[in-house]
Design a protein around this motif. Structure first.
Motif, PDB file in Angstrom:
ATOM      1  N   ASP A 176     -20.510  46.847 -37.018  1.00  0.00           N
ATOM      2  CA  ASP A 176     -19.537  47.422 -36.563  1.00  0.00           C
ATOM      3  C   ASP A 176     -18.731  48.217 -37.638  1.00  0.00           C
ATOM      4  O   ASP A 176     -17.992  49.883 -37.518  1.00  0.00           O
ATOM      5  CB  ASP A 176     -18.191  47.323 -35.913  1.00  0.00           C
ATOM      6  CG  ASP A 176     -18.616  46.600 -34.394  1.00  0.00           C
ATOM      7  OD1 ASP A 176     -19.805  46.997 -33.828  1.00  0.00           O
ATOM      8  OD2 ASP A 176     -17.677  45.599 -34.080  1.00  0.00           O
ATOM      9  N   PHE A 177     -18.993  48.141 -39.272  1.00  0.00           N
ATOM     10  CA  PHE A 177     -18.249  48.522 -40.528  1.00  0.00           C
ATOM     11  C   PHE A 177     -19.602  49.347 -40.890  1.00  0.00           C
ATOM     12  O   PHE A 177     -18.899  49.432 -41.951  1.00  0.00           O
ATOM     13  CB  PHE A 177     -17.644  47.816 -40.781  1.00  0.00           C
ATOM     14  CG  PHE A 177     -16.321  47.124 -39.988  1.00  0.00           C
ATOM     15  CD1 PHE A 177     -15.711  46.996 -39.952  1.00  0.00           C
ATOM     16  CD2 PHE A 177     -16.739  45.617 -39.940  1.00  0.00           C
ATOM     17  CE1 PHE A 177     -14.864  46.639 -38.937  1.00  0.00           C
ATOM     18  CE2 PHE A 177     -16.196  44.970 -39.078  1.00  0.00           C
ATOM     19  CZ  PHE A 177     -14.900  45.198 -38.879  1.00  0.00           C
ATOM     20  N   ASP A 215      -8.778  48.581 -38.039  1.00  0.00           N
ATOM     21  CA  ASP A 215      -9.435  47.561 -38.530  1.00  0.00           C
ATOM     22  C   ASP A 215      -9.152  47.254 -40.298  1.00  0.00           C
ATOM     23  O   ASP A 215      -8.841  49.012 -40.935  1.00  0.00           O
ATOM     24  CB  ASP A 215     -10.699  48.181 -38.967  1.00  0.00           C
ATOM     25  CG  ASP A 215     -11.530  47.726 -37.644  1.00  0.00           C
ATOM     26  OD1 ASP A 215     -10.799  46.898 -36.770  1.00  0.00           O
ATOM     27  OD2 ASP A 215     -12.805  48.658 -36.941  1.00  0.00           O
ATOM     28  N   ARG A 242      -8.660  43.817 -36.331  1.00  0.00           N
ATOM     29  CA  ARG A 242      -9.383  43.137 -36.861  1.00  0.00           C
ATOM     30  C   ARG A 242      -9.204  42.756 -38.195  1.00  0.00           C
ATOM     31  O   ARG A 242      -9.292  44.184 -38.989  1.00  0.00           O
ATOM     32  CB  ARG A 242     -10.404  43.618 -36.197  1.00  0.00           C
ATOM     33  CG  ARG A 242     -11.912  43.247 -36.565  1.00  0.00           C
ATOM     34  CD  ARG A 242     -13.330  43.362 -35.539  1.00  0.00           C
ATOM     35  NE  ARG A 242     -12.991  44.355 -35.936  1.00  0.00           N
ATOM     36  CZ  ARG A 242     -14.116  45.535 -35.211  1.00  0.00           C
ATOM     37  NH1 ARG A 242     -15.507  45.082 -34.835  1.00  0.00           N
ATOM     38  NH2 ARG A 242     -14.379  46.898 -35.111  1.00  0.00           N
ATOM     39  N   ALA A 258      -7.867  38.544 -35.921  1.00  0.00           N
ATOM     40  CA  ALA A 258      -8.719  39.012 -34.499  1.00  0.00           C
ATOM     41  C   ALA A 258      -7.216  38.829 -33.702  1.00  0.00           C
ATOM     42  O   ALA A 258      -7.943  37.801 -33.087  1.00  0.00           O
ATOM     43  CB  ALA A 258      -9.922  38.296 -34.642  1.00  0.00           C
ATOM     44  N   ARG A 278      -7.309  50.592 -32.308  1.00  0.00           N
ATOM     45  CA  ARG A 278      -7.540  50.013 -33.284  1.00  0.00           C
ATOM     46  C   ARG A 278      -7.894  49.701 -34.561  1.00  0.00           C
ATOM     47  O   ARG A 278      -7.459  50.805 -35.516  1.00  0.00           O
ATOM     48  CB  ARG A 278      -9.643  50.127 -33.489  1.00  0.00           C
ATOM     49  CG  ARG A 278      -9.884  50.105 -31.732  1.00  0.00           C
ATOM     50  CD  ARG A 278     -11.542  49.621 -32.198  1.00  0.00           C
ATOM     51  NE  ARG A 278     -11.989  49.155 -31.189  1.00  0.00           N
ATOM     52  CZ  ARG A 278     -12.054  48.333 -30.129  1.00  0.00           C
ATOM     53  NH1 ARG A 278     -11.498  46.882 -31.501  1.00  0.00           N
ATOM     54  NH2 ARG A 278     -12.376  47.643 -29.279  1.00  0.00           N
ATOM     55  N   LEU A 319     -14.750  50.577 -44.919  1.00  0.00           N
ATOM     56  CA  LEU A 319     -13.676  49.699 -44.688  1.00  0.00           C
ATOM     57  C   LEU A 319     -13.181  49.458 -46.456  1.00  0.00           C
ATOM     58  O   LEU A 319     -12.525  50.170 -46.881  1.00  0.00           O
ATOM     59  CB  LEU A 319     -12.843  48.314 -44.447  1.00  0.00           C
ATOM     60  CG  LEU A 319     -13.037  48.611 -43.345  1.00  0.00           C
ATOM     61  CD1 LEU A 319     -12.588  46.796 -42.310  1.00  0.00           C
ATOM     62  CD2 LEU A 319     -12.385  49.684 -42.554  1.00  0.00           C
ATOM     63  N   VAL A 376     -11.018  42.542 -41.822  1.00  0.00           N
ATOM     64  CA  VAL A 376     -13.001  41.908 -42.071  1.00  0.00           C
ATOM     65  C   VAL A 376     -12.145  41.248 -43.544  1.00  0.00           C
ATOM     66  O   VAL A 376     -11.816  41.537 -44.113  1.00  0.00           O
ATOM     67  CB  VAL A 376     -13.701  43.493 -42.290  1.00  0.00           C
ATOM     68  CG1 VAL A 376     -14.767  42.575 -42.886  1.00  0.00           C
ATOM     69  CG2 VAL A 376     -13.164  44.466 -40.469  1.00  0.00           C
TER      70      VAL A 376
END
Length: 2048
Positions: free
Chosen positions: A168-169, A50, A134, A112, A48, A228, A136
């Protein structure tokens, strides 16, 4: 199967040789590419990625391999990923880069997306794990907390609601109540049980225990953090508890979404925590119990709570979750009213990882290969395999390849996946030694034949190992018999040749023959039919047995030929009779899914031929049923020990007999104890186990077998065995400090897990896990406690559990026996003076314990001092004793000791009591040093009050302020010196000091007063701005620092600048201070780099020094244009109208700015030359697609980058052709009657063919009736078609289409014609325009029809044509023109006429020729540039593509410049000032380069230096003269240098004072004699030429007075007419007598000259009638007298500058001759012209021919036949001494003059025999067209009309050599030039050359030679520097193309000429006075007021005598003497020397 082609023999031979050379090693197990390997990931991207849109991300992917793998990024569907400008790009090192982007640029398919990294090389490909990217986008979000409803007394859970798009963050960091108190999440090491009322759960909820009414008044907010961005924020709303009072009893009620399906955690380096909620409420408050289901069963056991697993109210919290925690949990809620339960499934994930074993394996062909995928992690959802990046559909952990084939080699990958992540591992399969499967190389073909002859069938196969070949006929193997013979052999190259011989073939031998090549690594086969004529015959077919459910395939074995039909029958019914049956014409029968009931029967095959003969054959089909076993098992639950079990193996279907066997773990079961097998009939068998034991666990298989097949079925028996004690633990006691060991062992199945726990508290009951520590460990069930202490005492539980039964447990007591012990042996305790204090001692150990107190080792008795009190308290672990002091004194600072004693020993502990107070005042404050901003102080340390001094506080203030406005400096307490900083310079301060400890602060010390010094400024300049002015300049503005920070008066500023991001130091400039208040300073920084960031700093300075640097201000200079084009430009054709163009950005350092866009310039290649036809497309990306292009057209493209500064450099053009398409319709069609059954159709090709026409299709259709349309294909080169066999008088319609490779195009218009007997004359050809290329042939068609045959005539431009050599009419009527020229262009009409009609067509012919000479005109001139206008020739027909402009300075080389066709004016820049230039142009088009224009002779502006006034220039003293060179005017061209020469008035020789005086200096000539007359000669040089001025002056007397002027006889003191005698003449000579005498002698000499000239004219007239080329040669090369004129425009005269010898050098004599070398070379040619006659240039009209460019040398002699070497033998007067071709001459140079043996030889070169142009290979001067083709031209002295700027050469001149030996002496700007430059020209044939040498430095207009030793090396030591102006010159023409400018010497200041003061004592003719006069004095004669030379009329003979130009009597006498010597040397030398012009100057007229 196609038969393979036979390989070439040489290839087989090569293979055989390679095989022999290879030997056995080629078949070793090691592969040949052992060092090479497939790709392996070195750095694989994570699952992943992000990232925030403000940060961007880089994903790295690296792989190794040999060769190095290529990295490609792909999407999850396998498609490759490309660049998306600004959003996604792939860097050169393989990284996938996502730059930061704006929120509005978010693209889901980019940001994405699931990506993967693919690495590949020639051995295979691998793909990384899935990379979920992903991005953001920063969006506004709010979290909320909503109210929670709860019954009083229950626990409540408040949730922090986070929007789903950021959930999710977002992590919940903690909660805050309304009072601001923060409830934080517990740290990982925190215990959960002691957090009181509030607890933040791991999942972020706030858990509140035992809610009461007071909790309803509080509100709560959650605080979250974005993972993030790091942003933290509070929830937008506050939540509170809504508390409900229960009414009566309430059973447990579930609220919220209690039934959670999954809680998934990702394990991080520290294992995560998980919360299991049980959200139930009840009243009374319920009890919560948690259970966990045993995996795979419905049984459950209570969750064991310990340090890791906690229960808070109903919530279960698991810290440091492990995979074993996964499973199904049950929460049971009960109270007195009822109960409820909640199920939760927990999955703890562990990171996935995989590994393939083995990672590399090498397997031989046909051998098995096994890869095992070993993986870890949880959960594992799928296992999949890939090969070389392709899915292979295998999902088991073990991948087995039973027989490895060639295509199996490559990279294999195992992927394990779950919903969250994936992992992969790769392995490589390499092929081992022998792996060539069989291949059929040659085989027989199908054959049809008559019976009787023998047949030979052959098969050749190859492979490794060598295959075996067998033969089959209709599926039956052929064995050798009397008619069939099979044989085979192996060839040298390893192939197997097999053959089948059939002797006297019968009809029954026909059928399908097959050869099969087989080896252990594969099979290959080939089959073909053999047809033998005869009756049908069917071979016998054997009985066919087949298993039910399979497919029956059988082919009828038919022989005979031909066979009409083959059918199958069953019970006399033709098949097929159902859907399962299929019958094929070749006799094949297929029955699918065979069943016994329907398909077991006898089938008959019937074959018939056309005559009705038939044959029949029968096939019996038997269907067998395999056994089928009903599945069985031992039950779902595992069996327990001593259970009884049985299973039955039942065979439901299958043919009897059936054999049934049982196996246990693949072994027969008959002998295994405890298991019995009983047969229950023919179809079943029962297996029984009476008492199950642990040994019975395993796999049980039942195997059933009959004739059809063998099948088996396997089930598993699992046996549970509960734990049993092997060694049960008991109570133990250990001495303190010993190592304790307690054993605990148990067995069972599965093997029990033995764990130890310790009781909580002192009683058994509640136990907790043992924490791992240094001294406690459990190994295989044994508890070890090292160095056991009292803390280890207590109850311990040993537990053995395997999930079977309740498990075993045992509780034991471990006791520790210990003496008293103090945990703290020594500690300090402090108390403030005057306050009470308590001292405590706690002793642990076995009671009873007694304690005593000592003070400073003395027993302390409270009775002696009532301030002390002692108390004792008994504790569970020991005794606590307390000593109380009511009021502390300073004397209580002492060491207190307590001593404890019991039965096992004693111990003591000490307390150091410290009584503390505030410190005393510091004293002795002194000033040690001071400066402008600081003062150094010292002081004495006071008493510290028994508390360390924490610090001193120095207080200071300005003298006028009060002590309430003070500043402080804090100093550590351990020091007694300090510096007070941050003072202001020149200011008065008061300073004092206080001391401080933990208790308080002392009083202040006495104050001291100081005054600070001045300092440099402390403030930085303000408001600094740096702004770009242009690409190389920036403006800096700033304001002064604040006034308070000046620290004195500011004097100015230092402005420093440097390149940013470098370590270089600043470059500073100084700016003075502006006194005006508030005025802004500014400075412009210039000569900076383009678009480069500079850092600028500024500092102010005063008299003390400079202040601080300001902060760096960074700024870029303005953007420039890119200096390099985009690289790697490439184009790809997409369609017929689109092309993709791609490129790579220019290097960053060459961009000179930010590249905003790229421009693609494109146009069809044939229009590329026309700027107006070019198209432009802008794009920001690195590729673009060009649309709307012409089809099938070649396009030319260039790419350039654009910045704010403009367009950059264009890339090199690239070319791509659009795809072809279908053509347009033919533009015109004709249908002409040819007769009563024929019509001729003709057409014109399409206007746009859109490709290469492959054919035309002619369509014809009869009108009226519905007849079908006929088509006829016609080749592409044919433009007509004759339709025949038509019906008379019936109309037919015709039309035509054209086709390309793409397809057929549109149809033309239709045209109707009718066959007829009447055939009028018609022309099938069309009016057309033909384009022919110059000098090529052209053909124009005229195809005519008619009956009678028409007559064809042509007209050219309206005139009747008559055949000639170049034009003729061909038999088909076409007109052929050979070698087309421009005049052939025009209209051509063809006329056809017969008795019925007439017709005509007209063609237009366009001739494409190279351009004719363009018009070049001068538009403007400046000092360094010319502007010319270019205009094409009016007669050009082909479009012009551009011009090439040729230009050169008069003495330089040709240079070229390309000019575009639409550029009407062109600037030629960087030219020499005041110099003459030649310019011409050529045009070019697609045919080629055209003719040159007329040469344009022009010059740049600027003149030679201009004379100053004498008084301003010369300043005289008694022994020197000062020269003021600034008085000279430069004439518009900068001055380069001056040459200064002087001599006494009565001397002949000039002395050179300096040859390089700079123009801006004054110069002093020293060492002159007082009161003496001198001559001064000044030569001023600039690039336009030089000016010579002579001055006479008299030095002053010693006393400074002047002397009288010289008397000239008139009393005017004219120094020019006074005849002064030289010192060597006797005084008795009366000059009045001598002058008339000398005049008489001169008259006689002139008379002799006239006679000689008359004779020479007669000879010349005679010669002119002879060989013209010889005559012209002499004209061009003779030495002409002063009266001759020569037109400079003769091109060859420009190529005759000779070698320039230094003046007055003596050449040594040639050995064996009576005259010296110089004389020999300088001899004249015989008097073709009188020295006073005028050479009439009109005699040769060619002399005035225009100078043309030199593109092509002309061949042939234009002036008569060529003459060869024989003509060198003195056949003509004046040519006796011509240097012969191929003659070697001995020339002695200057270095060799002392030693004749060092002379060097050189060889002349042959005549060109009339061929003009350079000798091939020479890099010298090119001769222009029209030059008489002789390269042996001689140098001579020639005077030319001034209109052409007199070009003069040395009268010594003689033969010119072809090549110049010295390379560095040819500078047309500085060395001897024509009179345009007023230079002293010395042309000496020793170095004279018509062709320059080949070196690049032969023609440098700036320098003759390097500054050092230019001539010293050539002439010897003493003559080094003085000669550096007169180099050994080649005969450099002004059109020299072959020699390049000297790249190393670009000095604009040419060196001056040499000195002229050398010895003249030798009396040879070479060094006589006359010779010297000719070579120097006469060249440099002054005129008028010592002005410029050559300013009289064009022809020198017309010059009027001027007194100042007359010679002195002495000079006349010397000349007459020399003539007398001349006459005495004999007639031969007279002839040779006549043309020296009697020693006169080359262009002066002598008046006698």
């Amino acid at each position: 199967m196609n038969m393979p082609n036979e390989r070439p023999k040489w290839l087989m031979l090569y293979a055989a040789v390679a095989l022999i050379a290879c030997g056995s090693q080629c078949f070793a197990a090691n592969p040949p590419d052992a060092d090479q390997k497939g790709p392996v990931f070195l750095k694989e991207p994570t699952n992943r990625i992000d990232f925030s849109n403000s940060t961007g991300a880089e994903i790295e992917c690296k792989a190794s391999g040999n060769p190095m793998p290529e990295i490609i990024w792909i999407r999850s569907d396998g498609t490759a990923v490309g660049d998306v400008p600004g959003l996604r790009q792939i860097s050169s090192d393989g990284k996938l880069v996502f730059p930061p982007f704006r929120a509005e640029d978010y693209r889901q398919e980019v940001h994405a997306q699931v990506y993967a990294c693919l690495a590949r090389n020639q051995f295979g490909s691998i793909i990384s794990r899935d990379v979920h990217v992903r991005a953001v986008v920063h969006q506004f979000y709010q979290t909320r907390v909503i109210d929670e409803f709860v019954l009083r007394g229950n626990s409540a859970t408040l949730k922090c609601l986070v929007p789903s798009f950021v959930a999710d963050f977002i992590d919940v960091e903690g909660w805050i109540d309304e009072e601001g108190v923060e409830i934080r999440r517990p740290l990982p090491d925190d215990s959960i049980g002691n957090h009181g009322k509030y607890l933040v759960l791991p999942s972020g909820e706030l858990h509140i225990r035992e809610v009461g009414p007071e909790d309803g008044y509080k509100s709560y907010q959650c605080r979250t953090k974005h993972r993030l961005t790091g942003e933290t924020r509070l929830s937008a709303t506050k939540g509170r508890l809504v508390i409900t009072e229960p009414v009566g009893s309430v059973s447990p009620q579930l609220n919220g979404n209690g039934n959670q399906e999954h809680i998934t955690l990702t394990r991080v380096p520290k294992m995560g925590s998980v919360t299991l909620m049980c959200p139930a409420q009840a009243y009374p408050v319920p009890f919560f119990r948690w259970y966990k289901f045993i995996e795979g069963t419905t049984r459950k056991q209570a969750v064991v709570l310990n340090d890791r697993v906690k229960q808070v109210s109903g919530t279960l919290i698991i810290k440091d979750a492990v995979v074993e925690d996964s499973g199904k949990y049950l929460c049971v809620v009960n109270n007195s009213v009822g109960g409820e339960s909640v199920e939760t499934v927990l999955t703890v994930t562990a990171p996935l990882s995989a590994k393939i074993d083995p990672p590399t394996q090498t397997v031989d062909f046909g051998r098995p290969a096994v890869f095992t995928c070993q993986y870890t992690g949880n959960p594992i959802k799928t296992v999949s395999w890939m090969k070389d990046g392709k899915v292979i559909g295998h999902s088991e952990p073990v991948l087995r390849i039973e027989s490895v084939k060639k295509e199996d080699k490559g990279m294999y990958q195992c992927f394990v996946r779950n919903d969250q992540e994936s992992a992969e591992a790769s392995a490589e399969l390499k092929l081992g030694g022998r792996f060539d499967p069989p291949v059929i190389r040659q085989a027989f073909q199908e054959e049809t034949m008559e019976p009787g002859p023998s047949v030979f069938l052959k098969c050749v196969a190859g492979g490794n190992p060598t295959p075996e070949i067998s033969w089959e006929l209709d599926g039956k193997k052929i064995a050798n018999n009397d008619r069939y013979q099979v044989g085979q052999y192996v060839t040298v190259n390893g192939d197997v040749v097999s053959y089948l011989n059939i002797t006297s073939v019968h009809a029954n031998d026909g059928g399908l023959y097959k050869c099969i090549a087989k080896s252990k690594v594969g099979v290959a086969e080939h089959s073909a039919k053999l047809n033998v004529y005869g009756l049908p015959y069917i071979r016998q077919m054997e009985k066919k047995a087949i298993v039910a459910g399979e497919t029956l395939i059988v082919t009828c074995p038919v022989a005979g030929y031909p066979i009409d039909s083959i059918v199958w029958e069953r019970d006399n019914r033709a098949l097929p009779i159902n859907r399962k049956q299929k019958v094929f014409p070749n006799g094949t029968l297929i029955i699918e899914n065979v069943e016994r009931n329907s398909d077991q029967a006898t089938y008959t095959c019937v074959a018939k031929n056309q005559e009705g003969y038939s044959a029949r054959g029968s096939l019996e089909v038997q269907v067998m049923a395999p056994p089928k076993i009903t599945p069985f098992s031992f039950g779902e639950e595992p069996a327990n020990v001593e259970d009884s079990l049985s299973v039955t193996c039942l065979i439901t279907t299958g043919d009897l007999p059936i054999d049934i066997e049982w196996f246990f773990n693949d072994y027969g079961i008959s002998s295994y104890s405890g298991i019995s097998v009983m047969k229950g009939g023919k179809r079943n068998s029962v297996l029984s186990i009476d008492s199950v034991q642990a040994r019975h666990a395993g796999n049980y298989s039942c195997r059933a077998k009959n004739h059809a097949a063998a099948v088996n079925y396997t089930t598993v028996l699992i046996v549970n065995v509960p734990p049993r004690w092997i060694l049960e633990p008991t109570d133990k006691a250990f001495a303190q400090g010993s190592d304790a060991k307690v054993e605990c062992k148990a067995d069972g199945f599965p093997k029990p897990q033995v764990t130890w726990k310790k009781a909580v508290g002192d009683t058994p009951g509640e136990y907790k896990d043992l924490k791992k520590s240094d001294n406690i460990r459990v190994e295989e069930g044994t508890l070890h406690v090292d160095n056991i202490q009292k803390t280890n005492e207590g109850y311990y539980l040993c537990e053995a559990i395997n999930g079977i039964g309740s498990g075993l447990s045992a509780v034991i007591m471990i006791s520790v026996q210990a003496p008293p012990e103090f945990t703290e042996k020594l500690r300090n305790q402090t108390a403030r003076r005057g306050e009470p204090a308590v001292l405590q001692c706690e002793a642990k150990g076995e009671k009873p314990i007694g304690i005593l107190w000592n003070m400073n080792n003395m027993r302390l008795d409270p009775k002696n001092d009532n301030r002390y009190t002692i108390r004792e308290e008994i504790l569970s672990t020991g005794v606590m004793s307390s000593l109380s002091i009511k009021r502390t004194e300073r004397s209580d600072s002492a060491l207190f000791t307590c001593v404890a004693t019991n039965a096992f020993g004693s111990d003591d502990a000490s307390i150091n009591m410290i009584v503390q107070e505030v410190p005393e005042m510091p004293y002795a404050l002194k000033v040690l040093d001071k400066s402008g901003r600081s003062v150094q102080l010292s002081w004495a340390q006071p008493y510290d009050g028994n508390s360390p001094l924490d610090r001193y506080i120095i207080e200071f203030k300005r003298s006028r302020a009060s002590w309430s406005e003070i500043d402080r400096v804090i100093v550590p307490g351990h020091t007694t010196e300090a510096q007070v900083q941050k003072l202001s310079p020149a200011t008065t301060y008061n300073i004092r000091i206080v001391a401080e400890n933990a208790i308080g602060t002392s009083q202040s010390s006495e104050a001291v007063t100081i005054i600070t010094a001045e300092e440099a400024p402390s403030g930085k300049p303000q408001n600094i701005k740096v702004e770009p002015v242009n690409q190389t300049t920036m403006r800096v503005t700033w304001k002064p620092p604040p006034r308070t920070e000046w620290n004195g008066e500011i004097l100015g500023y230092y402005v420093g600048y440097k390149l940013s991001n470098t370590n270089s130091s600043y470059v500073f400039e100084t700016i003075n201070f502006i006194t005006e208040e508030g005025k802004e300073h500014n400075l412009e920084l210039q000569n900076l780099r383009v678009y480069t960031q500079y850092s600028v700093v500024i500092q102010a300075f005063n008299k003390i020094g400079a202040g601080p640097l300001s902060e760096e201000e960074k700024q870029f200079t303005a953007e420039g244009t890119p200096s390099q084009p985009p690289s790697d430009t490439a184009c790809t054709t997409l369609t017929s109208q689109t092309i993709r163009v791609g490129w790579v950005s220019p290097p960053l350092e060459s961009a000179n700015g930010v590249i905003k866009t790229y421009k693609v310039v494109y146009a069809p290649s044939d229009e590329w030359y026309d700027e107006t036809k070019r198209h432009y497309k802008k794009t920001a990306s690195s590729d673009t697609v060009l649309h709307g292009l012409k089809k099938y057209t070649n396009y030319t493209m260039q790419v350039l980058a654009t910045t704010a500064g403009g367009d950059g450099v264009r890339s090199v053009p690239i070319h791509c052709q659009t795809e072809p398409d279908v053509p347009e319709a033919p533009t015109d069609v004709k249908a002409l009657v040819m007769g009563n059954a024929a019509i001729l159709v003709s057409w014109r090709p399409p206007a746009q063919p859109n490709g290469i026409i492959t054919q035309y299709t002619v369509y014809s259709k009869a009108e009226g009736a519905e007849t079908e349309t006929k088509t006829q294909k016609v080749p592409h080169y044919q433009m007509s078609f004759e339709a025949t066999e038509l019906e008379k008088n019936k109309p037919y319609e015709f039309w035509v289409t054209a086709s390309t490779t793409i397809g057929e195009g549109q149809q033309s218009k239709s045209i109707v014609a009718m066959p007829s007997d009447q055939v009028p004359a018609k022309i099938a050809s069309f009016d057309d325009t033909f384009t022919a290329t110059f000098k090529e042939d052209a053909k124009m068609p005229c195809l005519a029809v008619g009956a009678p045959q028409p007559e064809i005539t042509w007209k050219i431009k309206g005139v009747e044509f008559s055949a000639n050599d170049r034009m003729r009419v061909l038999p088909d009527g076409s007109l052929l023109i050979k070698s087309v020229n421009r005049q052939d262009a025009g209209d051509y009409s063809c006329h056809a006429e017969n008795s019925i009609a007439k017709d005509s067509i007209t063609h237009k012919l366009i001739v494409l020729a190279p351009p004719q000479s363009p018009h070049v005109t001068l538009s403007a001139t400046t000092t360094d540039a010319l502007t010319v206008k270019l205009k094409p020739h009016e007669g050009d027909t082909a479009p012009l593509h551009g011009y090439t402009l040729h230009y050169k300075p008069e003495f330089g080389e040709w240079e070229t410049s390309e000019v575009s066709v639409d550029s009407q004016k062109h600037n030629i820049e960087s030219l020499l000032c005041g110099s003459r230039y030649q310019v011409y142009a050529t045009g070019f088009n697609n045919i080629g380069a055209g003719e040159a224009s007329d040469i344009l002779n022009t010059r740049t502006k600027g003149q030679k230096p201009k004379l100053p006034e004498k008084p301003r220039f010369i300043e005289v003293s008694s022994n020197s003269v000062s020269l003021h060179f600034k008085a000279w005017k430069d004439g518009g061209c900068p001055m380069s240098h001056f040459v200064v020469e002087s001599k006494k008035r009565d001397q002949i020789e000039w002395n050179q004072i300096s040859n390089n005086v700079k123009p801006d200096n004054n110069y002093v000539v020293l060492d002159l004699e007082p009161a003496t007359w001198y001559n001064l000669r000044i030569t001023a040089h600039n690039s336009a030429g030089f000016t010579v001025a002579e001055y006479d002056f008299a030095t002053l007397t010693v006393t400074g007075g002047t002397i009288a002027p010289l008397d000239d006889g008139t009393g005017h003191g004219n120094v020019h007419t006074r005849i002064r005698l030289p010192a060597w003449m006797p005084e008795w000579l009366d000059l009045n007598f001598m002058v008339p005498l000398i005049a008489t002698v001169v008259v006689v000499a002139v008379g002799i000259c006239v006679v000689c000239v008359a004779l020479s004219r007669r000879r010349a007239d005679d010669m002119r009638g002879g060989q013209k080329d010889v005559y012209y040669d002499v004209v061009y090369n003779q030495t002409m007298g002063p009266g001759a004129t020569l037109d400079k425009r003769r091109p060859d005269l420009r190529d005759e500058l000779g070698y320039i010898a230094p003046p007055n050098r003596k050449l040594p004599p040639v050995p064996g001759s009576n005259y010296n070398t110089c004389d020999r070379i300088k001899r004249g040619r015989g008097g073709l012209r009188s020295n006073h006659s005028t050479w009439d240039p009109r005699r040769n009209p060619n002399l005035y021919e225009e100078l043309k460019a030199p593109p092509v040398p002309m061949h042939g002699n234009h002036y008569g036949h060529a003459h060869g070497n024989a003509e060198c033998h003195y056949r003509h007067p004046g040519m006796e001494d011509e240097i012969c071709p191929y003659a070697t001459f001995h020339l002695l140079g200057f270095r060799e003059e002392m030693d004749p043996t060092k002379a060097m030889n050189f060889q002349t070169f042959p005549h060109q025999n009339g061929h003009a142009g350079p000798v091939p290979g020479h890099a010298g001067t090119m001769l222009p067209p029209g030059h008489p083709g002789h390269v042996h031209s001689r140098s001579g002295s020639q005077s030319m009309p001034r209109a052409n700027r007199y070009q003069r050469k040395n009268s010594q001149g003689g033969q010119s050599s072809i090549y110049t030996p010295a390379p560095e002496y040819d500078d047309p700007a500085n060395c001897a030039e024509e009179d345009q430059y007023r230079r002293y020209t010395r042309v000496n044939s020793q170095g004279g050359s018509l062709y320059s040498g080949p070196g690049p430095e032969y023609d440098d207009p700036a320098n003759c030679a390097p500054e050092e030793d230019q001539y010293g090396s050539q002439y010897g030591g003493p003559y080094g520097q003085p000669y550096d102006h007169y180099g050994s010159r080649g005969s450099m023409g002004r059109r020299s193309i072959g020699s390049a400018r000297n790249p190393g010497n670009g000095s604009p200041e040419p060196p001056p000429p040499p000195p002229r003061n050398h010895d003249m004592s030798n009396s040879s003719f070479n060094d006589s006075k006359e010779s010297n006069e000719i070579s120097e004095a006469e060249c440099d004669r002054d005129h008028g007021p010592r002005g410029n030379y050559g300013e009289d009329s064009n022809e020198a003979v017309k010059r009027s005598p001027q007194p100042k130009d007359q010679r002195t009597t002495e000079e006349m006498r010397k000349l007459i003497e020399s003539r007398r010597q001349l006459n005495e040397t004999g007639p031969k030398q007279l002839q040779l020397q006549q043309t020296n012009g009697a020693g006169f100057t080359a262009y002066d007229t002598m008046a006698v």
